[in-house]
Design a protein around this motif. Structure first.
Motif, short mmCIF file in Angstrom:
data_model
loop_
_atom_site.label_atom_id
_atom_site.label_comp_id
_atom_site.label_asym_id
_atom_site.label_seq_id
_atom_site.Cartn_x
_atom_site.Cartn_y
_atom_site.Cartn_z
N ALA A 70 7.90 12.60 -48.56
CA ALA A 70 6.48 13.09 -48.02
C ALA A 70 6.57 13.34 -46.75
CB ALA A 70 5.47 11.88 -48.73
N GLN A 71 7.00 12.91 -46.07
CA GLN A 71 7.20 12.73 -44.54
C GLN A 71 7.52 14.19 -44.14
OE1 GLN A 71 8.19 10.14 -46.29
NE2 GLN A 71 8.18 8.37 -44.80
N ALA A 72 8.49 14.75 -44.72
CA ALA A 72 9.03 16.15 -44.62
C ALA A 72 8.05 17.15 -45.08
CB ALA A 72 10.44 16.47 -44.93
N ALA A 73 7.47 16.97 -46.23
CA ALA A 73 6.54 17.95 -46.55
C ALA A 73 5.16 17.82 -45.77
CB ALA A 73 6.21 17.48 -48.02
N GLN A 74 5.00 16.73 -45.39
CA GLN A 74 3.68 16.89 -44.48
C GLN A 74 3.67 17.84 -43.29
OE1 GLN A 74 0.75 16.01 -44.68
NE2 GLN A 74 0.72 14.48 -46.45
N MET A 251 14.23 23.90 -31.63
CA MET A 251 14.95 22.67 -31.29
C MET A 251 14.12 21.40 -31.96
SD MET A 251 17.86 21.20 -30.45
CE MET A 251 18.27 19.68 -29.39
N MET A 252 13.01 21.30 -31.57
CA MET A 252 12.12 20.18 -31.50
C MET A 252 11.55 20.27 -33.22
SD MET A 252 12.45 18.79 -29.04
CE MET A 252 13.21 19.05 -27.57
N GLY A 253 11.52 21.52 -33.65
CA GLY A 253 11.11 21.35 -35.20
C GLY A 253 12.29 20.88 -35.94
N ALA A 254 13.71 21.01 -35.72
CA ALA A 254 14.60 20.58 -36.64
C ALA A 254 14.96 18.90 -36.23
CB ALA A 254 16.06 21.13 -35.86
N VAL A 255 14.74 18.72 -34.73
CA VAL A 255 14.27 17.27 -34.53
C VAL A 255 13.36 16.44 -35.38
CG1 VAL A 255 14.03 15.35 -32.90
CG2 VAL A 255 15.38 17.24 -32.38
N ALA A 256 12.31 17.03 -35.49
CA ALA A 256 11.19 16.49 -36.38
C ALA A 256 11.62 16.26 -37.83
CB ALA A 256 9.82 17.32 -36.00
N LEU A 257 12.03 17.48 -38.37
CA LEU A 257 12.37 17.08 -39.43
C LEU A 257 13.64 16.03 -39.82
CD1 LEU A 257 12.41 18.48 -42.50
CD2 LEU A 257 14.11 20.16 -41.88
N LEU A 258 14.47 16.01 -39.20
CA LEU A 258 15.60 14.88 -39.18
C LEU A 258 14.85 13.40 -39.21
CD1 LEU A 258 18.51 16.15 -36.99
CD2 LEU A 258 18.43 15.98 -39.52
N LYS A 259 13.89 13.40 -38.19
CA LYS A 259 13.24 12.19 -38.11
C LYS A 259 12.31 11.72 -39.25
CE LYS A 259 13.09 11.84 -33.00
NZ LYS A 259 11.87 11.60 -31.57
N ALA A 260 11.82 12.79 -39.67
CA ALA A 260 11.01 12.70 -41.25
C ALA A 260 11.91 12.08 -42.12
CB ALA A 260 10.09 13.95 -41.45
#
Length: 272
Positions: A70-74, A251-260
């Motif tokens: 759900a975190q990634a989908a959000q 770059m920060m989009g990729a980081v956010a997806l990894l963190k999610a």
């Protein structure tokens, strides 16, 4: 494979990898108007979809845009929800990355992993300036701790060189990076690592960020030590600044997806 990923990373299939020129091309075409009012996330089993007025979002290739938690989908849902009267893919880095993973990376993870290894074989962190002394010091301060982490965590020691002359890395060094990448072949994770690698010019920075050994902002600064040195000497060009800002957003989009994904994995004790 890199050309395919460049094409797939944008919903409109614009092939120019330069974000500013890509945006200029996009401005020549009318952006699609926002056709939905409500954005939501729906889960079924271990798959989560983003819904626009109750209908599941699909990728440019027509696949269902499905995410493992759900975190990634959000993250994707938030990008759709933030759109105004028009849908601008340039402001949706996570969505573009997910499309790339589903439509491109999933079909050939080996080729993507090999591309990351090619970056590692001529990694930014291994090529040091001969001078001036202050630039040499700044490179060492930013890059040496990452190389130390790589040696401790991966068991890989990289050979350094001065200037731009190519230096051959030991076979066992690249083999160690390959072994570290092997459990990171899930398409979303691999796509995020590939984006971070290409944007920084360093597979080692990307792996260190993914592992939490270095913060994303610190890695971004490390990737631009040389560029920032030149800016300090000669000033900054407006177009170059816009190009860098667009790259940073991706770059920060990729980081956010990894963190999610990692936050959800932490709850389940697994890695995807």
């Amino acid at each position: 494979m890199r050309d395919i990923l460049n094409d797939l990373e944008n919903d409109l299939r614009l092939s120019d990898p330069d974000p500013v020129r890509r945006a200029q091309k996009q401005m020549r075409k009318p952006l699609p108007r926002r056709f939905y009012k409500n954005v939501s996330v729906a889960g079924e089993g271990e798959s989560y979809s983003v819904l626009l007025d109750g209908r599941a979002v699909r990728t440019p290739a027509g696949n269902t845009l499905a995410l493992p938690n759900a975190q990634a989908a959000q993250l994707v849902a938030q990008e759709y929800d933030a759109q105004g009267e028009e849908i601008d893919p340039m402001t949706m880095p996570v969505t573009r990355l997910v499309n790339t993973a589903i439509d491109g990376v999933a079909s050939d993870t080996q080729a993507v992993a090999e591309d990351i290894l090619r970056f590692a074989s001529s990694d930014l962190l291994c090529y040091r300036a001969e001078g001036p002394e202050r630039l040499v010091e700044q490179q060492a301060q930013a890059w040496d701790p990452v190389l130390d982490w790589v040696e401790a965590e991966l068991g890989a020691r990289f050979v350094l060189a001065e200037g731009v002359m190519h230096v051959e890395q030991p076979r066992q060094t690249i083999a160690a990076v390959a072994a570290y990448l092997r459990p990171r072949r899930a398409p979303l994770r691999l796509a995020a690592l590939h984006v971070m690698t290409t944007l920084t010019g360093s597979a080692l920075l990307a792996l260190a960020v993914e592992a939490g050994a270095i913060e994303a902002e610190e890695a971004w600064r490390a990737a631009h030590v040389d560029e920032d040195w030149n800016i300090a000497q000669w000033g900054e060009d407006a177009e170059a600044a816009a190009r860098r800002a667009a790259r940073r957003r991706d770059m920060m989009g990729a980081v956010a997806l990894l963190k999610a994904m990692d936050e959800a994995n932490g709850e389940r004790g697994t890695r995807e």
